[in-house]
Design a protein around this motif. Structure first.
Motif, PDB file in Angstrom:
ATOM      1  N   ALA A 133     -61.098  14.936 -24.582  1.00 41.58           N
ATOM      2  CA  ALA A 133     -62.446  15.599 -24.848  1.00 41.58           C
ATOM      3  C   ALA A 133     -62.414  15.846 -25.502  1.00 41.58           C
ATOM      4  O   ALA A 133     -61.471  16.802 -26.374  1.00 41.58           O
ATOM      5  CB  ALA A 133     -62.856  16.756 -23.721  1.00 41.58           C
ATOM      6  N   GLY A 134     -63.402  15.972 -27.164  1.00 44.44           N
ATOM      7  CA  GLY A 134     -63.855  16.217 -28.452  1.00 44.44           C
ATOM      8  C   GLY A 134     -63.533  15.427 -29.349  1.00 44.44           C
ATOM      9  O   GLY A 134     -63.373  14.917 -30.411  1.00 44.44           O
ATOM     10  N   GLN A 135     -63.096  13.928 -29.294  1.00 46.50           N
ATOM     11  CA  GLN A 135     -62.227  13.099 -29.902  1.00 46.50           C
ATOM     12  C   GLN A 135     -63.642  12.304 -29.901  1.00 46.50           C
ATOM     13  O   GLN A 135     -64.463  12.197 -29.297  1.00 46.50           O
ATOM     14  CB  GLN A 135     -61.939  11.913 -29.340  1.00 46.50           C
ATOM     15  N   TYR A 136     -63.390  11.329 -31.177  1.00 41.10           N
ATOM     16  CA  TYR A 136     -64.226  10.123 -31.591  1.00 41.10           C
ATOM     17  C   TYR A 136     -64.281   9.211 -31.822  1.00 41.10           C
ATOM     18  O   TYR A 136     -62.869   8.698 -31.503  1.00 41.10           O
ATOM     19  CB  TYR A 136     -65.426  10.886 -32.956  1.00 41.10           C
ATOM     20  N   LEU A 139     -67.409  11.226 -28.765  1.00 41.82           N
ATOM     21  CA  LEU A 139     -67.827  11.040 -27.709  1.00 41.82           C
ATOM     22  C   LEU A 139     -68.397  12.459 -27.107  1.00 41.82           C
ATOM     23  O   LEU A 139     -67.830  13.567 -27.038  1.00 41.82           O
ATOM     24  CB  LEU A 139     -66.963  10.726 -27.059  1.00 41.82           C
ATOM     25  N   SER A 140     -69.512  12.530 -26.409  1.00 47.88           N
ATOM     26  CA  SER A 140     -70.110  13.553 -25.971  1.00 47.88           C
ATOM     27  C   SER A 140     -69.858  13.516 -24.520  1.00 47.88           C
ATOM     28  O   SER A 140     -70.358  14.474 -23.701  1.00 47.88           O
ATOM     29  CB  SER A 140     -71.406  13.611 -26.380  1.00 47.88           C
ATOM     30  N   SER A 141     -69.243  12.181 -23.512  1.00 47.06           N
ATOM     31  CA  SER A 141     -69.580  12.828 -22.267  1.00 47.06           C
ATOM     32  C   SER A 141     -67.694  12.975 -21.986  1.00 47.06           C
ATOM     33  O   SER A 141     -66.375  12.739 -22.655  1.00 47.06           O
ATOM     34  CB  SER A 141     -69.082  10.741 -21.363  1.00 47.06           C
ATOM     35  N   ALA A 142     -67.469  13.403 -20.671  1.00 51.27           N
ATOM     36  CA  ALA A 142     -66.511  14.320 -20.982  1.00 51.27           C
ATOM     37  C   ALA A 142     -65.011  13.170 -19.717  1.00 51.27           C
ATOM     38  O   ALA A 142     -66.183  11.840 -19.109  1.00 51.27           O
ATOM     39  CB  ALA A 142     -66.269  14.624 -19.365  1.00 51.27           C
ATOM     40  N   SER A 165     -68.366  17.428 -24.409  1.00 54.02           N
ATOM     41  CA  SER A 165     -67.137  15.947 -23.926  1.00 54.02           C
ATOM     42  C   SER A 165     -66.131  17.558 -24.135  1.00 54.02           C
ATOM     43  O   SER A 165     -65.517  17.192 -22.419  1.00 54.02           O
ATOM     44  CB  SER A 165     -67.044  15.450 -25.066  1.00 54.02           C
ATOM     45  N   LEU A 166     -65.696  18.736 -24.323  1.00 52.31           N
ATOM     46  CA  LEU A 166     -65.456  19.512 -23.589  1.00 52.31           C
ATOM     47  C   LEU A 166     -65.741  20.714 -22.958  1.00 52.31           C
ATOM     48  O   LEU A 166     -64.385  20.859 -22.193  1.00 52.31           O
ATOM     49  CB  LEU A 166     -64.454  20.382 -25.479  1.00 52.31           C
ATOM     50  N   LEU A 167     -67.150  20.688 -23.039  1.00 53.60           N
ATOM     51  CA  LEU A 167     -67.452  22.236 -22.116  1.00 53.60           C
ATOM     52  C   LEU A 167     -66.815  21.748 -21.008  1.00 53.60           C
ATOM     53  O   LEU A 167     -66.574  22.976 -19.707  1.00 53.60           O
ATOM     54  CB  LEU A 167     -68.230  22.559 -22.353  1.00 53.60           C
TER      55      LEU A 167
END
Length: 436
Positions: free
Chosen positions: A245-248, A267-270, A333-335
């Motif tokens: 999570a948090g990567q691109y 990436l905005s998905s988990a 993505s992180l949340l």
């Protein structure tokens, strides 16, 4: 993460030490005259150039050991420093060898320079490669780089591989240390094989393997808020696609109209979702505007995942997430995972209230996890986020909070300095800048 960074530094230092040993055994035994000392300096500058080139190639290789343990700003900074080191050491290599051999042969500098490029095997090709390096270095100057489109900057930097190939042969065939020491020659060749092997796999083969294994395709593009869209990508067994999570990643869309361009998006998905999602703002550039029109069913070539804007760097129980505009994408993505482990505060700043995206998703997470708080910030009415704004917004946060910042470069720089001034340790400020 710290141990992996130490491992990377150890590998680089070990390679440098072996280079020093080979140079000592090959050149440092004969320094009886001024000319031989000048030639020795020139040869050492050549070795330093090669060392810097190999480090530069590692930074470009997408090797996860580097990509996942250094953030984008660190890699970009290393890349720039090493790049200019190549130019300086390359120049010194040429100058000192020319002067040293000119003294040895009692010829003029011009005549000696011509002789070096005509009498020594593959040196002329190395000169062409060095000119290419200088050209690449020129466009890396900040004032010039900012005037270039991402596509031009990306293509020109790919020319680095050709420049390296042009300089490699003269090292093997004309480098006296390598010619006189077979072990050193094999060591040199092995370094290039390993580095280009990493580049070949992670930059070129891995995206193709992902395409074959997951059959990535565009499922649709949807409006999140005015000017902000999300693209959903599905495929075979997509939940097994590994990323933090948090990567691109860098995305290329395989249609006649889009395939020539590839750009990085978070990436905005988990992780573990049944889709991959990238979120973009159409006002960010020409390519972002084009993305809205990518046809459903388009196959996707994905270069990544990359980046160290990840939760494994968090060392406290409290986390403040600060996002500027589209910087909310990696935070979304992180949340979900952060909400399960930490006390989380989200501070989202946008120019207008209508530009704030993912409200439903954020509210859903807040309803499930009372340890998550959401603080919207509208810069058109409240002004840009500053120390004063932060003070009122986060006054009740514990002192041991880890801060994660994502957004435009200027915002990140300003907020980083402000957090440092109020006593937040640098190791507890994690940032991701949206720039190249």
């Amino acid at each position: 993460m710290k141990l992996k960074r130490i491992l990377i530094y150890s590998i680089i230092i070990a390679v440098l030490l072996v280079m020093i040993i080979g140079f000592y055994l090959g050149t440092m035994q004969d320094l009886g005259s001024v000319s031989t000392r000048l030639i020795a300096i020139g040869r050492w500058m050549g070795i330093m150039t090669t060392f810097a080139i190999l480090v530069e190639l590692l930074l470009m290789s997408r090797w996860p050991l580097i990509e996942n343990n250094f953030d984008v700003q660190e890699i970009t900074s290393f890349h720039r420093i090493v790049g200019f080191t190549i130019l300086y050491s390359f120049s010194a290599h040429i100058v000192f060898l020319t002067i040293g051999y000119a003294q040895q042969s009692s010829s003029s500098l011009i005549a000696q320079f011509i002789a070096l490029n005509t009498d020594f095997e593959d040196v002329l090709w190395a000169l062409v490669g060095s000119i290419m390096f200088f050209g690449i270095g020129a466009i890396s100057i900040k004032i010039i780089r900012h005037k270039l489109s991402y596509e031009i900057w990306y293509i020109v930097h790919l020319a680095t591989y050709l420049a390296v190939a042009l300089t490699f042969l003269h090292q093997i065939n004309s480098g006296s240390d390598l010619v006189s020491q077979q072990w050193y020659r094999y060591f040199w060749i092995t370094l290039y094989v390993v580095v280009f092997g990493l580049i070949g796999y992670y930059r070129f083969l891995r995206p193709v393997l992902y395409l074959v294994r997951y059959d990535l395709k565009v499922a649709g593009v949807y409006l999140e808020s005015p000017d902000v869209y999300s693209m959903y990508i599905t495929g075979k067994n997509i939940t097994a696609f590994k990323y933090h999570a948090g990567q691109y990643a860098t995305w290329r869309f395989l249609t006649p109209y889009y395939w020539k361009e590839a750009h990085p998006f978070s990436l905005s998905s988990a992780p573990g979702s049944d889709y991959l999602r990238l979120t973009f703002k159409t006002s960010s550039g020409d390519f972002s505007q084009k993305l809205v029109g990518v046809p459903t069913g388009t196959r996707v070539l994905l270069d990544g995942p990359r980046g160290a804007f990840t939760s494994n760097r968090i060392q406290t129980n409290n986390v403040l997430l600060v996002a500027g505009g589209i910087g909310l994408a990696p935070i979304m993505s992180l949340l979900p995972s952060l909400a399960k482990q930490y006390t989380v505060t989200i501070l989202l700043s946008t120019r207008l209230a209508t530009e704030q995206s993912f409200h439903k998703e954020i509210l859903k997470i807040i309803s499930m996890y009372p340890n998550v708080a959401f603080l919207p910030h509208v810069s058109s009415t409240q002004g840009h986020i500053s120390y004063l704004q932060l003070h009122y917004s986060i006054a009740d946060l514990p002192q041991d909070t880890t801060v994660m910042l994502c957004g435009p470069t200027q915002m990140i720089d300003d907020l980083t300095n402000q957090f440092l001034q109020i006593g937040v340790p640098k190791k507890r400020i994690i940032s991701e800048q949206f720039s190249f």
